[in-house]
Design an enzyme around this catalytic site. Structure first.
Site, PDB file in Angstrom:
ATOM      1  N   HIS A  85      71.691  26.229  70.248  1.00 55.72           N
ATOM      2  CA  HIS A  85      69.919  26.728  70.787  1.00 55.72           C
ATOM      3  C   HIS A  85      68.981  25.734  69.712  1.00 55.72           C
ATOM      4  O   HIS A  85      67.777  25.401  70.809  1.00 55.72           O
ATOM      5  CB  HIS A  85      69.713  27.801  70.910  1.00 55.72           C
ATOM      6  CG  HIS A  85      70.775  28.769  72.210  1.00 55.72           C
ATOM      7  ND1 HIS A  85      70.091  28.615  73.152  1.00 55.72           N
ATOM      8  CD2 HIS A  85      71.726  29.516  72.130  1.00 55.72           C
ATOM      9  CE1 HIS A  85      71.140  29.786  74.143  1.00 55.72           C
ATOM     10  NE2 HIS A  85      71.886  30.185  73.204  1.00 55.72           N
TER      11      HIS A  85
ATOM     12  N   LYS B 201      54.180  30.435  75.301  1.00 53.76           N
ATOM     13  CA  LYS B 201      56.314  30.398  75.404  1.00 53.76           C
ATOM     14  C   LYS B 201      55.486  30.242  73.069  1.00 53.76           C
ATOM     15  O   LYS B 201      54.429  30.545  73.135  1.00 53.76           O
ATOM     16  CB  LYS B 201      56.230  28.613  74.796  1.00 53.76           C
ATOM     17  CG  LYS B 201      54.991  27.753  74.406  1.00 53.76           C
ATOM     18  CD  LYS B 201      55.755  26.633  74.466  1.00 53.76           C
ATOM     19  CE  LYS B 201      56.010  25.706  75.736  1.00 53.76           C
ATOM     20  NZ  LYS B 201      57.282  25.026  76.155  1.00 53.76           N
ATOM     21  N   ARG B 202      56.505  30.779  72.755  1.00 56.94           N
ATOM     22  CA  ARG B 202      56.402  31.501  71.129  1.00 56.94           C
ATOM     23  C   ARG B 202      55.656  29.887  70.877  1.00 56.94           C
ATOM     24  O   ARG B 202      55.518  28.947  71.556  1.00 56.94           O
ATOM     25  CB  ARG B 202      58.327  30.797  70.468  1.00 56.94           C
ATOM     26  CG  ARG B 202      58.915  32.656  70.802  1.00 56.94           C
ATOM     27  CD  ARG B 202      57.941  33.560  70.059  1.00 56.94           C
ATOM     28  NE  ARG B 202      58.163  33.576  68.529  1.00 56.94           N
ATOM     29  CZ  ARG B 202      58.781  34.548  67.900  1.00 56.94           C
ATOM     30  NH1 ARG B 202      59.408  35.199  68.417  1.00 56.94           N
ATOM     31  NH2 ARG B 202      58.272  34.280  66.498  1.00 56.94           N
TER      32      ARG B 202
ATOM     33  N   LYS C  98      56.555  22.465  69.121  1.00 49.96           N
ATOM     34  CA  LYS C  98      56.539  22.727  71.267  1.00 49.96           C
ATOM     35  C   LYS C  98      54.829  22.305  71.004  1.00 49.96           C
ATOM     36  O   LYS C  98      54.603  22.544  71.627  1.00 49.96           O
ATOM     37  CB  LYS C  98      56.099  24.298  70.839  1.00 49.96           C
ATOM     38  CG  LYS C  98      58.057  25.028  70.753  1.00 49.96           C
ATOM     39  CD  LYS C  98      57.876  26.568  71.436  1.00 49.96           C
ATOM     40  CE  LYS C  98      58.840  26.963  71.642  1.00 49.96           C
ATOM     41  NZ  LYS C  98      59.967  27.089  72.164  1.00 49.96           N
TER      42      LYS C  98
ATOM     43  N   THR D  16      62.592  26.864  79.068  1.00 49.75           N
ATOM     44  CA  THR D  16      63.495  27.603  80.421  1.00 49.75           C
ATOM     45  C   THR D  16      62.230  27.965  81.024  1.00 49.75           C
ATOM     46  O   THR D  16      62.040  28.571  82.336  1.00 49.75           O
ATOM     47  CB  THR D  16      64.468  28.613  80.191  1.00 49.75           C
ATOM     48  OG1 THR D  16      63.812  29.654  79.104  1.00 49.75           O
ATOM     49  CG2 THR D  16      65.874  28.430  79.730  1.00 49.75           C
TER      50      THR D  16
ATOM     51  N   LYS E 103      60.665  27.687  85.438  1.00 48.43           N
ATOM     52  CA  LYS E 103      60.024  29.216  85.781  1.00 48.43           C
ATOM     53  C   LYS E 103      58.855  28.317  86.531  1.00 48.43           C
ATOM     54  O   LYS E 103      58.014  28.464  87.874  1.00 48.43           O
ATOM     55  CB  LYS E 103      59.673  30.573  85.103  1.00 48.43           C
ATOM     56  CG  LYS E 103      61.096  30.898  84.786  1.00 48.43           C
ATOM     57  CD  LYS E 103      60.530  31.586  83.146  1.00 48.43           C
ATOM     58  CE  LYS E 103      61.326  31.801  82.410  1.00 48.43           C
ATOM     59  NZ  LYS E 103      61.947  32.463  80.881  1.00 48.43           N
TER      60      LYS E 103
HETATM   61  C1  26Q Z   1      67.707  33.684  62.943  1.00 51.21           C
HETATM   62  C2  26Q Z   1      68.224  34.234  61.382  1.00 51.21           C
HETATM   63  C3  26Q Z   1      67.310  35.140  61.223  1.00 51.21           C
HETATM   64  C4  26Q Z   1      67.056  35.104  61.955  1.00 51.21           C
HETATM   65  C5  26Q Z   1      66.561  35.204  62.848  1.00 51.21           C
HETATM   66  C6  26Q Z   1      67.198  33.734  63.898  1.00 51.21           C
HETATM   67  C7  26Q Z   1      65.808  33.372  65.308  1.00 51.21           C
HETATM   68  C8  26Q Z   1      66.254  33.808  66.014  1.00 51.21           C
HETATM   69  C9  26Q Z   1      65.879  33.916  67.258  1.00 51.21           C
HETATM   70  C10 26Q Z   1      66.844  32.191  65.041  1.00 51.21           C
HETATM   71  C11 26Q Z   1      66.917  31.574  66.276  1.00 51.21           C
HETATM   72  C12 26Q Z   1      66.474  32.360  67.437  1.00 51.21           C
HETATM   73  C13 26Q Z   1      66.096  31.876  69.010  1.00 51.21           C
HETATM   74  C14 26Q Z   1      66.170  30.740  69.409  1.00 51.21           C
HETATM   75  C15 26Q Z   1      65.724  30.602  70.887  1.00 51.21           C
HETATM   76  O1  26Q Z   1      65.001  31.054  71.333  1.00 51.21           O
HETATM   77  N1  26Q Z   1      65.959  28.964  70.672  1.00 51.21           N
HETATM   78  C16 26Q Z   1      66.042  28.638  72.429  1.00 51.21           C
HETATM   79  O2  26Q Z   1      66.730  28.962  73.136  1.00 51.21           O
HETATM   80  C17 26Q Z   1      66.397  28.316  74.898  1.00 51.21           C
HETATM   81  C18 26Q Z   1      67.290  28.897  75.512  1.00 51.21           C
HETATM   82  O3  26Q Z   1      69.064  28.014  74.896  1.00 51.21           O
HETATM   83  C19 26Q Z   1      65.940  27.092  74.947  1.00 51.21           C
HETATM   84  O4  26Q Z   1      65.670  26.576  76.303  1.00 51.21           O
HETATM   85  C20 26Q Z   1      65.635  26.993  73.721  1.00 51.21           C
HETATM   86  O5  26Q Z   1      64.661  25.509  73.879  1.00 51.21           O
HETATM   87  C21 26Q Z   1      65.169  26.745  72.501  1.00 51.21           C
HETATM   88  O6  26Q Z   1      64.066  27.181  71.531  1.00 51.21           O
END
Ligand code: 26Q
Length: 816
Positions: A363, A555-556, A561, A663, A667
């Site tokens: 991702h 979004k986050r 972004k 995503t 929406k």
């Molecule tokens: C990793 C290690 C330790 C703690 C947290 C994490 C961690 C947690 C969440 C790393 C990444 C995430 C989330 C990533 C994420 O949400 N990516 C998004 O995924 C979506 C679905 O595929 C995409 O549409 C977005 O572009 C992408 O940013």
């Protein structure tokens, strides 16, 4: 049962108080201990949820029985995050109980909306990745794919965001305080999960893990209804329990805390979701959580397979294990350990099964976001798994040497062990080596994935890599979030079938210029904008004009972004309005919402700057209604359901090549917003589906971004050359928006002028031009409405049903 125009099924006695509403009212009276009319909305919420749960539990039994009987292959979707949001409205719609519920509420004089709003969001995820997993469960259920979602039951999910003096404050999200009305505990499903300890060899040289500590994993099911089917999907969440809840020796010494140590340690596994998608949180607790999830899930899968088939030889034909990013990548060594050490398979047989089972979705392309774990920590927590990883690595590197001889630099690069600096295990490499398929989440992302971060692996196994573009569930993101537009679609698309066949939206395209349809779509948008305006007034005390252009970025909060680029445009517009108040301004309301990871200082600065700019702009009498800026706190699934249907303009402005897919973009468009965006992620495929001329595209392409960076990017040149940009940055640097503390944004401005890692200044000019094009388009109402309709019409293939069908056909090899 008959289908009404709105698609809800009514019971035969729908007009009188029918049997379902009566049963509901009885249930509420029983659970609330009194008259339904007097019961609190929260009690109503629980009672109605319990009624749904009873029906869902029946459907779950049917579904599981059917899958056992048919010997179906099942998908096991492992994810550290499932961002489910509220479940009640969705369950009522899926079970055809919406109308009876509303009737019962009306009969008792209770506001249905109040009841629905009492439900806390299940915010067990950070953002896109977690919400995607939730949309997938909805589609897995609706398509009837035999499946299990596996996750952790976090006691505290995504933190709640409050804003104090313009700054983000994180508070715990106590989502279980009212008790979770949806949970179905499975006390019969309990597995031991080890941690720490050492590895022993028996006489036969077999290696066996002797953990220092064992916790139990208890299963709690959350049932996800399918739509237009009795089938359901299940999210099985693990809850840790101590092997010894009380150390009696310590207790009788009076050491009560000591007596509870093991209990506390076990419970820490479920304590809190890591709120960090920005930095690699190298925390031991996170690694333990990841292992706990995969070990319990795999044991559950193996137990079921053995019960049904009696042998592990057929495992790979009857099961698929999908890794939602690398967070559950420990599934690879844990599966090998279970098969070899616990079930006595030989290495080669176990590896063959593992490779047949596992697939992995990436991702993110950002190298700093790729997960790695220090070998030292790995060894302490999972000594046997480290041995297994070494063995996997050694065999893998032999294969590389055989396949591409004479390239030791390549061997070093692809090794599962990072040897530069502190030795670390590369979880993406581990996932790739064991996976039969590795996919990205949009066409561009999948292409860049094999050209950049995974180029070496793609040389070794080109056929392993593929794309599956993300999608979103139209049940939640259109039918539920936007009932007014849904009613228009029911009318225009001959009924409710679009909910499970989103390609039908294409039938709207020939009607884009139909004045009647335009009026209906516009009226729906207006109603949603009024709903949002009311929320803004309630939450922030700011009045915004529903006739103004609602320009939304939710979004986050993340530098890539580029919420800051959006804000630079807001400041430029503010300055222009002040300079020329009597020009013909198209009134705009700019809406932001989003959470910053608690440790992410730059992201938190952006939130603060938004608030500082908002205070100045919103109180400047020279501006009036021409420009308003609001930040809605505590963004989450439920807030998104209110905001997205109300947007005219969707901001999808990441630096090209950084947003894997997005995503939210889907929406918004599904709800009739137009997109201003970069040529990035799924924006590209959306623009192609809708027609580029109905999108506001600007900025450097991913290729140009790479070129600019390679040539040495100097943001200062843009600052010097673009007078408008210079005025904006100077105002921030001078403290125009932070008069009490002019230095407040020094670090932010300095970072923009010195590094500008995400090329905001390079894209500023194009962005402002694109925003001017938006203004021109908005005043031609009929042309705008036509574009909005064409956007909706083009979104058919961005249903998560299409996405899941592709996973099923290309990756999991299951019918859908
Ligand atoms: C990793 C290690 C330790 C703690 C947290 C994490 C961690 C947690 C969440 C790393 C990444 C995430 C989330 C990533 C994420 O949400 N990516 C998004 O995924 C979506 C679905 O595929 C995409 O549409 C977005 O572009 C992408 O940013």
């Amino acid at each position: 049962m008959t289908a009404t125009p709105r698609g809800q099924r009514k019971s035969a006695a729908a007009t009188k108080l029918g049997t379902v509403p009566t049963a509901l009212l009885r249930r509420i009276e029983r659970e609330a201990g009194g008259a339904a009319a007097k019961a609190a909305p929260a009690a109503w919420m629980r009672a109605v949820a319990h009624a749904c749960r009873a029906e869902l539990a029946e459907r779950l039994n049917e579904t599981m029985q059917a899958d056992r009987d048919s010997g179906a292959k099942r998908v096991h979707y492992l994810s550290m995050e499932f961002l489910m949001g509220r479940a009640l409205a969705n369950a009522l719609a899926a079970l055809g109980l919406d109308a009876p519920f509303r009737q019962a509420a009306e009969h008792a004089g209770v506001a249905a909306a109040d009841v629905l709003e009492r439900e806390p969001d299940a915010a067990l995820g950070n953002g896109g990745l977690g919400r995607l997993a939730a949309c997938f469960l909805d589609s897995l259920a609706t398509l009837g794919v035999p499946s299990f979602g596996y996750g952790l039951r976090y006691r505290y999910g995504m933190f709640a965001q409050r804003i104090q003096d313009g700054r983000q404050v994180e508070t715990p999200d106590d989502w279980l305080r009212l008790g979770d009305a949806w949970e179905l505990p499975r006390p019969e499903l309990r597995y031991p999960v080890g941690l720490g300890g050492h590895v022993a060899s028996d006489e036969g040289l077999a290696r066996r893990w002797v953990p220092a500590q064992t916790v139990y994993a208890d299963a709690i099911d959350f049932i996800v209804p399918g739509h237009d089917t009795r089938r359901v999907a299940v999210l099985r969440q693990w809850q840790a329990a101590p092997a010894n809840p009380i150390d009696y020796a310590a207790f009788s010494r009076g050491d009560h805390l000591g007596a509870a140590r093991e209990k506390l340690e076990a419970e820490s596994l479920n304590w809190v979701l890591y709120p960090d998608d920005s930095t690699q949180a190298g925390r031991e607790l996170r690694l333990k959580q990841e292992f706990f999830l995969v070990s319990a899930s795999l044991q559950d899968m193996l137990a079921r397979h053995l019960a049904e088939h009696g042998t592990l030889d057929t495992l790979g034909d009857k099961a698929s294990v999908h890794l939602n990013d690398t967070h559950p990548a420990l599934a690879v060594p844990e599966l090998m350990r279970l098969l070899v050490d616990e079930h006595g398979l030989g290495w080669d047989a176990a590896w063959a099964q593992t490779c047949k089972l596992v697939s992995y979705t990436n991702h993110t392309l950002m190298p700093e976001a790729l997960e790695t774990w220090p070998v030292r920590m790995f060894e302490q927590l999972l000594p046997r798994h480290l041995e297994i990883v070494y063995e996997i690595n050694s065999r893998f590197l032999d294969l590389v040497r055989a396949k591409l001889p004479g390239d030791e630099a390549l061997v070093r690069r692809v090794s599962l062990v990072e040897e530069n600096g502190e030795r670390r295990i590369k979880m993406a490499a581990l996932s790739i080596v064991a996976s039969h398929h590795v996919n990205g989440v949009s066409a561009l992302h999948s292409e860049l994935m094999v050209q950049t971060i995974f180029a070496d692996y793609a040389r070794i196994w080109p056929e392993r890599f593929c794309n599956v573009t993300n999608g979103v569930t139209p049940r939640r993101w259109l039918a539920q979030a936007n009932p007014t537009l849904a009613a228009v679609l029911d009318e225009r698309l001959d009924g409710p079938a679009w909910r499970t066949d989103l390609d039908r939206l294409a039938q709207l395209a020939p009607l884009a210029r139909d004045a009647g349809l335009q009026a209906e779509v516009r009226a729906a948008k207006r109603a949603n904008k009024e709903r949002l305006a009311a929320l803004v007034r309630r939450e922030l005390g700011v009045s915004i004009d529903p006739a103004s252009l609602f320009d939304v970025q939710v979004k986050r909060i993340h530098e890539y972004k580029r919420q800051l680029l959006n804000l630079l445009h807001v400041v430029a517009r503010y300055q222009a309005i002040v300079a020329e108040p009597n020009a013909n301004w198209v009134p705009r309301t700019v809406v932001f919402a989003g959470k910053a990871a608690s440790a992410y200082v730059a992201a938190k600065d952006i939130i603060r700057l938004i608030h500082d700019v908002a205070r100045v702009v919103n109180s400047d009498p020279r501006v009036g209604d021409r420009l308003k800026l609001v930040f809605l706190p505590n963004y989450g699934v439920s807030l998104a359901e209110t905001i997205m249907p109300a947007a005219d303009l969707s901001e999808q402005i990441s630096t090209a090549g950084t947003e894997a897919s997005g995503t939210g973009n889907m929406k918004f468009a599904l709800n009739g917003a137009l997109t201003i965006g970069t040529w990035d992620g799924a924006n590209i495929e959306m623009a192609q589906a809708v027609g580029r001329e109905h999108f506001f595209i600007f900025g450097l392409s991913a290729e140009q971004v790479a070129q600019v960076r390679a040539l040495g990017y100097d943001p200062r040149l843009h600052y010097e050359e673009n007078a408008r940009l210079k005025r904006v940055i100077d105002a921030i640097a001078r403290g125009d928006f932070s008069p009490g503390e002019p230095e407040r944004y020094r670090a932010l401005v300095e970072s923009l002028l010195k590094r500008d890692s995400y090329l905001l200044l390079a894209d500023f000019h194009g962005y402002v031009e694109a925003q001017a094009a938006v203004d021109r388009a908005f005043i031609d109402t009929a042309a705008w409405d036509a574009k909005a309709i064409l956007n909706i019409a083009g979104m058919g293939s961005f249903s998560s049903d299409r996405t899941i069908r592709e996973y099923a056909a290309r990756i999991w090899n299951v019918p859908a």
